[in-house]
Design an enzyme around this catalytic site. Structure first.
Site, PDB file in Angstrom:
ATOM      1  N   VAL A 136       0.840  -1.205   0.000  1.00  0.00           N
ATOM      2  CA  VAL A 136       0.000   0.000   0.000  1.00  0.00           C
ATOM      3  C   VAL A 136       0.871   1.250   0.000  1.00  0.00           C
ATOM      4  O   VAL A 136       1.718   1.430   0.882  1.00  0.00           O
ATOM      5  CB  VAL A 136      -0.929   0.039   1.237  1.00  0.00           C
ATOM      6  CG1 VAL A 136      -1.824   1.276   1.197  1.00  0.00           C
ATOM      7  CG2 VAL A 136      -1.784  -1.221   1.312  1.00  0.00           C
ATOM      8  N   GLY A 138       3.343   2.460  -1.852  1.00  0.00           N
ATOM      9  CA  GLY A 138       4.771   2.445  -2.186  1.00  0.00           C
ATOM     10  C   GLY A 138       5.677   2.648  -0.994  1.00  0.00           C
ATOM     11  O   GLY A 138       5.765   1.806  -0.105  1.00  0.00           O
ATOM     12  N   GLY A 191       8.243   3.707 -14.704  1.00  0.00           N
ATOM     13  CA  GLY A 191       8.180   2.501 -13.856  1.00  0.00           C
ATOM     14  C   GLY A 191       7.158   2.592 -12.743  1.00  0.00           C
ATOM     15  O   GLY A 191       7.265   1.888 -11.745  1.00  0.00           O
ATOM     16  N   LYS A 209      -5.718  -1.785  -2.502  1.00  0.00           N
ATOM     17  CA  LYS A 209      -5.061  -1.150  -1.342  1.00  0.00           C
ATOM     18  C   LYS A 209      -6.107  -0.696  -0.314  1.00  0.00           C
ATOM     19  O   LYS A 209      -5.883  -0.791   0.898  1.00  0.00           O
ATOM     20  CB  LYS A 209      -4.227   0.033  -1.824  1.00  0.00           C
ATOM     21  CG  LYS A 209      -3.031  -0.393  -2.699  1.00  0.00           C
ATOM     22  CD  LYS A 209      -2.415   0.794  -3.425  1.00  0.00           C
ATOM     23  CE  LYS A 209      -1.257   0.367  -4.308  1.00  0.00           C
ATOM     24  NZ  LYS A 209      -0.795   1.437  -5.217  1.00  0.00           N
ATOM     25  N   GLY A 307       7.283   3.228  -7.835  1.00  0.00           N
ATOM     26  CA  GLY A 307       8.653   3.392  -8.299  1.00  0.00           C
ATOM     27  C   GLY A 307       9.586   2.444  -7.571  1.00  0.00           C
ATOM     28  O   GLY A 307       9.311   1.981  -6.467  1.00  0.00           O
TER      29      GLY A 307
HETATM   30  N1  HSE Z   1       1.187   0.854  -9.958  1.00  0.00           N
HETATM   31  C1  HSE Z   1       1.152   1.231  -8.582  1.00  0.00           C
HETATM   32  C2  HSE Z   1       0.909   2.723  -8.517  1.00  0.00           C
HETATM   33  C3  HSE Z   1       2.447   0.875  -7.928  1.00  0.00           C
HETATM   34  O1  HSE Z   1       0.958   3.400  -9.543  1.00  0.00           O
HETATM   35  O2  HSE Z   1       0.625   3.231  -7.443  1.00  0.00           O
HETATM   36  C4  HSE Z   1       2.414   0.886  -6.447  1.00  0.00           C
HETATM   37  O3  HSE Z   1       1.484  -0.008  -5.941  1.00  0.00           O
END
Ligand code: HSE
Length: 440
Positions: A136, A138, A191, A209, A307
């Site tokens: 959740v 990052g 990314g 999340k 990221g």
């Molecule tokens: N693809 C997700 C985002 C990565 O953009 O938040 C992190 O969970």
């Protein structure tokens, strides 16, 4: 001089964007981690789909394998990091690892949202820790914050910008005038997006999340089919500009809160939020999670939501907890969160907010009268109404801000409005959130 620190070996499943970040950053900051944990955390084996892809990463000979069972079956590896993504194989991997008595660290929100109830129960049964900080927001330590730092609070509400990709897209569309497609292309190149960005842009990455945050807060799992999720694919420059002109930003918002009868509201929708709220100034890949506790009041957690480096920081934090638990006899940080059952959910049609409604209409007498009659017939009040001038005969955008109503009532009104001959395109309905501990 202290004795040589103990080494704990880790099996890393997945060497994509985040997996590669974990591998690199464990080497880069290995010394400080050892100083702080008293343990050397070393990746022993890495499971990948294809060996050829990783020749430029200087991975030691023999470390790579194409079978994650080689990690789980290695008696020298007590900790498995699952970063392969997807659900089916990740489920097999995590379940097999738990049953083999391994500590598991995962960043897989889709896996937890769909199978968390079962996997957490299994982990408890086997007395094996399961950590998931990277699942959740990052790099934001929101799991620790809710589970540990706010442990003495009843959680009243959580509002989260919890998908970096969509926040990046909305920021670039709004600030740089980029098209949706170009903004998504940039997010992918940086990314941030999932390997299949559909989950980002359709809102489900944030939905997963939100389910995890609801469980952390209330101990109950909400089933994915009980969560109302809307993405950002239908948003246009027109709506972002209208919102801004009225003092609002548009954000994809996860809303998690309890109603007065203890039903859990979990939904993800693009919402208008006041520009004066700090959440409106969360730009690009940044995420923010506002948590309201009955003792602490409002708290706000901010940081990179996606990221390689940010997300690997969360995985490494879990690894530090995992090795602490494995090597310290007094260690009791086993990652468990109490879970009750599948909780009672507040159906989305009963959830309440204000609304933004934009209609593409004929510019002719009686149009506003017929639309406002439908709105009034549904018991909904109009807060304000704007129709920028257009050349005679051209189509117009009519934008209405509406008083609080249930989503169910609002959808009925919008369906009736969409059926009017003077309404030329599907209406755009967005919620307006005040970001308070309780709506109303
Ligand atoms: N693809 C997700 C985002 C990565 O953009 O938040 C992190 O969970």
């Amino acid at each position: 001089m202290s004795s040589e620190p103990k080494t704990v070996f880790v099996g890393l499943a997945g060497l994509g964007n985040v997996g590669a970040g974990v591998y690199k950053n464990l080497i880069r900051n290995g010394d400080i981690l050892t100083d702080r944990t008293g343990v050397r955390i070393k990746v022993k084996r890495i499971a990948v789909r294809s060996l050829e892809k990783y020749t430029d990463m200087q991975i030691p000979e023999g470390m790579l394998t194409t079978d994650w069972r080689d990690l789980v079956n290695d008696p020298e590896i007590p900790v498995i990091v699952e970063l392969i993504g997807g659900v089916t194989e990740a489920y097999d991997l995590v379940k097999t690892a738990i049953l083999a008595g391994k500590t598991v660290v995962t960043g897989n929100k889709a896996l937890l949202a769909g199978h968390g109830y079962e996997l957490i129960a299994l982990a408890e049964q086997e007395d094996v820790p399961l950590y998931f900080e990277a699942a959740v927001a990052g790099g934001i330590p929101i799991i620790k914050a809710v589970r540990e730092a706010l442990i003495g609070n009843h959680i009243q509400a959580i509002y989260g910008i919890i998908n970096g990709t969509t926040n990046y897209i909305l920021t670039r569309m709004s600030d740089a005038g980029l098209s949706y497609e170009d903004a998504l292309g940039e997010a992918q190149a940086l990314g941030y997006a999932e390997s299949d960005p559909t989950l980002d842009v359709n809102g489900w990455d944030a939905g997963h999340k939100a389910i995890i945050l609801a469980w952390l807060s209330y101990g109950d799992w909400v089933k994915p089919e009980q969560v109302y999720v809307e993405g950002v694919t239908h948003l246009t420059q027109t709506d972002l500009k209208f919102a801004r002109s009225m003092g609002y930003a548009v954000k994809l918002l996860g809303v998690i809160r309890l109603d007065a009868t203890n039903r859990i509201e979990v939904r993800v929708q693009p919402c208008l939020i006041p520009q004066t709220n700090i959440m409106a100034n969360v730009h690009g890949v940044m995420n923010a999670v506002a948590v309201y506790g009955d003792i602490v009041g409002e708290t706000l957690f901010y940081g990179s939501g996606a990221g390689q480096n940010a997300t690997s920081s969360s995985v490494i934090s879990d690894l530090a907890d995992a090795v602490d638990n494995l090597t310290n006899e007094a260690g009791d940080n086993n990652g468990f969160v109490p879970q009750g059952h599948y909780g009672a959910c507040l159906p989305v049609d009963e959830t309440v907010s204000r609304y933004y409604l934009r209609l593409r209409v004929d510019d002719r007498p009686g149009v506003i009268a017929s639309i406002s009659k439908i709105i009034a017939d549904h018991g909904i009040g109009i807060l304000s109404l704007q129709q920028p001038e257009v050349d005679p005969g051209a189509d117009a955008d009519l934008m209405l801000m509406l008083h609080q109503a249930t989503f169910g009532k609002m959808k009925q009104a919008v369906a009736a409005i969409a059926g009017l001959e003077c309404v030329l395109a599907p209406p755009v309905l967005l919620r307006v959130e005040s970001l308070k501990a309780r709506e109303g």
